[in-house]
Design an enzyme around this catalytic site. Structure first.
Site, PDB file in Angstrom:
ATOM      1  CG  HIS A 366      -3.155 -15.412  11.418  1.00 16.14           C
ATOM      2  ND1 HIS A 366      -4.276 -15.972  10.818  1.00 16.14           N
ATOM      3  CD2 HIS A 366      -3.059 -14.245   9.977  1.00 16.14           C
ATOM      4  CE1 HIS A 366      -4.748 -15.673   9.582  1.00 16.14           C
ATOM      5  NE2 HIS A 366      -3.961 -14.750   9.261  1.00 16.14           N
ATOM      6  CE  LYS A 446     -21.482  -5.170  -6.770  1.00 13.14           C
ATOM      7  NZ  LYS A 446     -22.474  -5.721  -5.563  1.00 13.14           N
ATOM      8  CB  SER A 451     -15.544  -8.254 -10.073  1.00 11.81           C
ATOM      9  OG  SER A 451     -14.939  -8.471  -8.802  1.00 11.81           O
ATOM     10  N   PRO A 452     -15.672  -5.229  -8.176  1.00 14.08           N
ATOM     11  CG  PRO A 452     -17.455  -4.045  -6.884  1.00 14.08           C
ATOM     12  CD  PRO A 452     -17.338  -5.369  -7.831  1.00 14.08           C
ATOM     13  CG  ASP A 453     -11.712  -8.843  -4.867  1.00 16.38           C
ATOM     14  OD1 ASP A 453     -11.194  -8.510  -3.659  1.00 16.38           O
ATOM     15  OD2 ASP A 453     -11.248  -9.711  -5.533  1.00 16.38           O
TER      16      ASP A 453
END
Length: 648
Positions: A366, A446, A451-453
């Site tokens: 990372h 939608k 908002s999907p998130d």
């Protein structure tokens, strides 16, 4: 991207550097527009990450505390913040110190996490730090299929390497040619930092007694032309370029890997790769011991300098579900010392893992890259695997792969055995569940103007609340690549409005219209907070940086950082990231044994893929139960939308 900010332990009068922070992990993907400009040309014009105003961060700090601490604790926290912000006080002094520091660096937040998470974190990199990506299983079940697949991946990687390294124009024999280059990425018309792509290859983490370092060989005077291949716990150097600079063909690479697999030397070679699974203190001591021998030194250098590492694995027992969790275990940690955990070099910036049964994926450090870049790179590789092969005849002779040798002393043998036991114990404590939620996807949400998130974030919080009957601190990692050297930052996803929503959802006295109103407010707040964080205001990074300025300037630690509220502020029980793939690949979130659940999810038109991980050292945790509760939460929340008339 990392285990975000996990171990910040405030002690009386001081803060211990080694206990402070574990940084960000995978990040929320962004919709990018590819443009034709040379990707790294835009770096100079990117802005620096600003240092937020002190008052604004303190205001956000108190807002984040409100839903997760008791009323009396919040009252005291407000008093401490007031003292901290007093004109001419210690808060202003630390703010000025941080602002001076930020003026002398391109990105003060990247420096913060680089030091505390990547280099001074002494936990094993396996499971807790490295980034695994599980790719869609390929259609082969034998050694020949494994070898050919690996060869095609190598070619795709070398092509990608060319797009990173080549200038847009180059000359040869007096003629000028236009070369294929990596397109620059933009978000909403704003350019994104592309630096991470150039750090993916020919890079390695080096263990140190106090802090680790990272070496970048791609831009050295003599950049590497080889990869390392690990098979049966043995390491081999394979040159992937001819003397004229052209790469080997797929067929030639197959020949080289067949030679490796047919290697007839003794198979009782000590599995040196397992040492990279140790905690960094133990590994750094073993590393120094290995480096005393010249043969070991040369072998270690060959691995560290290589473009990347290819791991040819044995297949491990598998399950029948679409996203078989054994694939996730294989790519994350290798399955244990009896399987493939020693068939790795976990310090390498990029490991490509290919097993005999068609499972494959990536394991990356990372230090050099985050989730959006990793997944874009992964999608490139997966798409390349579907391209038809070009027939390329070549009669050039191939040098034999070079086996790397290690001189292993009795002391190192004992450390290897310790590493096996430690790795197997860490794997036993690693809980993992994966769910393909195919009842609906982002299109359905939608249609409801959701908002999907943000909807998924509320579902995660609702699932946790149903299991534990309490609200917890949580975050979602988001990208700050609009800034120079931009990495990831934290969006504090638990808010007062999200807490009100999860508490009201199962309350029979609440009307559906009230629940919908709370959900809409929570989602609106989440979206607004994303804009704040991506715009450069990372509350957590700022607060921690201020505390570290007190350490660096030898100022007594302010009471705000010694209070129980500060510890609760950093005690994240839900660490989440949206990392969506266009090719069906799935990211695995890292796990910290001291904290709660980690989740990576991907959002698609008609389904979601949700990965949930946790340490089993706390028997109260269950990834299986939480992911099932999340399924129920998603269904119940969608049912609420369907049952409640929409406002016209």
């Amino acid at each position: 991207m990392l285990r975000i900010f996990s171990r910040i332990m405030v002690k009386v009068g001081k803060m211990n550097h080694s206990d402070q922070v574990r940084s960000c992990q995978l990040v929320k993907p962004v919709q990018v527009i590819l443009v034709s400009d040379r990707c790294l040309n835009q770096q100079k014009g990117l802005p620096r990450v600003p240092v937020p105003p002190l008052w604004k961060t303190c205001e956000g700090y108190l807002s984040a505390l409100e839903p997760i601490i008791e009323e009396d604790e919040l009252k005291r926290a407000k008093q401490l913040v007031e003292v901290f912000m007093k004109g001419g006080g210690v808060g202003e002094e630390l703010q000025r110190s941080l602002e001076r520091k930020a003026c002398n660096t391109d990105n003060w937040t990247a420096d913060l996490w680089g030091k505390l998470e990547y280099f001074e974190n002494r936990s094993p990199v396996v499971i807790s730090t490295n980034l695994p990506i599980v790719c869609p299983r390929l259609d082969f079940r034998d050694k020949q299929g494994q070898i050919r697949c690996a060869a095609k991946i190598i070619i795709a990687l070398l092509e990608f390497k060319t797009t990173i390294e080549n200038p847009p124009w180059f000359t040869d024999g007096g003629c000028v040619f236009c070369s294929e280059t990596l397109p620059a990425e933009n978000l909403g018309g704003k350019p994104l930092c592309m630096e991470q792509y150039s750090q993916l290859l020919s890079t390695c983490r080096i263990p140190g007694l106090v802090r680790d370092s990272v070496v970048f060989h791609a831009k050295s005077a003599n950049p590497p032309k080889h990869i390392t291949v690990v098979y049966n716990f043995q390491f081999f150097v394979v040159e992937v370029y001819h003397n004229d600079g052209t790469s080997l063909t797929v067929d030639q690479l197959c020949v080289q890997m067949e030679r490796i697999c047919n290697f007839t030397s003794a198979t009782n070679t000590e599995p040196v790769g397992i040492l990279t699974t140790l905690n960094r203190d133990s590994w750094s001591k073993a590393y120094l011991s290995l480096m005393k021998d010249q043969t070991n030194k040369e072998s270690l250098s060959a691995i560290e300098r290589s473009i990347f590492t290819l791991c040819l694995d044995r297949a491990i027992p598998r399950e029948s579900d679409k996203y078989c969790t054994c694939d996730f275990h294989l790519i994350t940690h290798g399955g244990g010392s009896q399987w493939n955990s020693a068939n790795r070099w976990f310090d390498k910036s990029l490991q490509i893992i290919v097993a005999e049964d068609g499972s494959w994926g990536l394991n990356l450090i990372h230090i050099v890259t985050d989730g959006t870049v990793i997944m874009a790179f992964t999608d490139y590789l997966v798409a390349s695997m579907k391209k038809p092969e070009m027939i390329q005849a070549s009669i050039l002779p191939l040098p034999m792969p070079q086996k790397l040798h290690f001189s292993v002393t009795p002391d190192i043998k004992e450390i290897i055995e310790q590493a096996k036991r430690s790795m197997d114990g860490n794997i036993r404590n690693f809980g993992l569940s994966v769910m393909v939620f195919d009842h609906f996807g982002k299109n359905d949400l939608k249609a409801h103007n959701m908002s999907p998130d943000a909807f998924i974030q509320m579902a995660i919080q609702l699932a946790y609340y149903r299991m534990n009957k309490q609200v917890c601190a949580s975050y979602e990692a988001v990208s700050q690549r609009m800034f120079r050297h931009g990495r990831v930052s934290l969006l504090l996803s638990t808010t007062s409005v999200s807490a009100a929503f999860v508490k009201a959802f199962d309350d029979p006295e609440k009307q559906n219209t009230e629940k919908i109103d709370l959900l809409q407010k929570a989602i609106k707040t989440h979206k607004e907070n994303i804009k704040v964080v991506t715009g450069g205001h990372d509350i957590v990074a700022h607060i921690i940086a201020l505390s570290l300025q007190a350490v660096e300037n030898k100022i007594p630690m302010p009471d705000i950082f010694r209070d129980i509220s500060y510890k609760k502020f950093l005690n994240y029980q839900l660490t989440t990231s949206q990392v969506t793939s266009n090719t069906g690949s799935v990211a695995v979130h890292q796990v910290d044994e001291c904290f709660g659940y980690s989740s990576c999810y991907s959002v698609h038109n008609s389904h979601f893929v949700i990965e949930m991980a946790a340490s089993n050292t706390d028997k109260r945790r269950s990834t299986h139960h939480l992911i099932q509760n999340m399924k129920d939460a998603l269904l119940d929340m969608r049912a609420l939308l369907e049952q409640t008339p929409r406002a016209t």
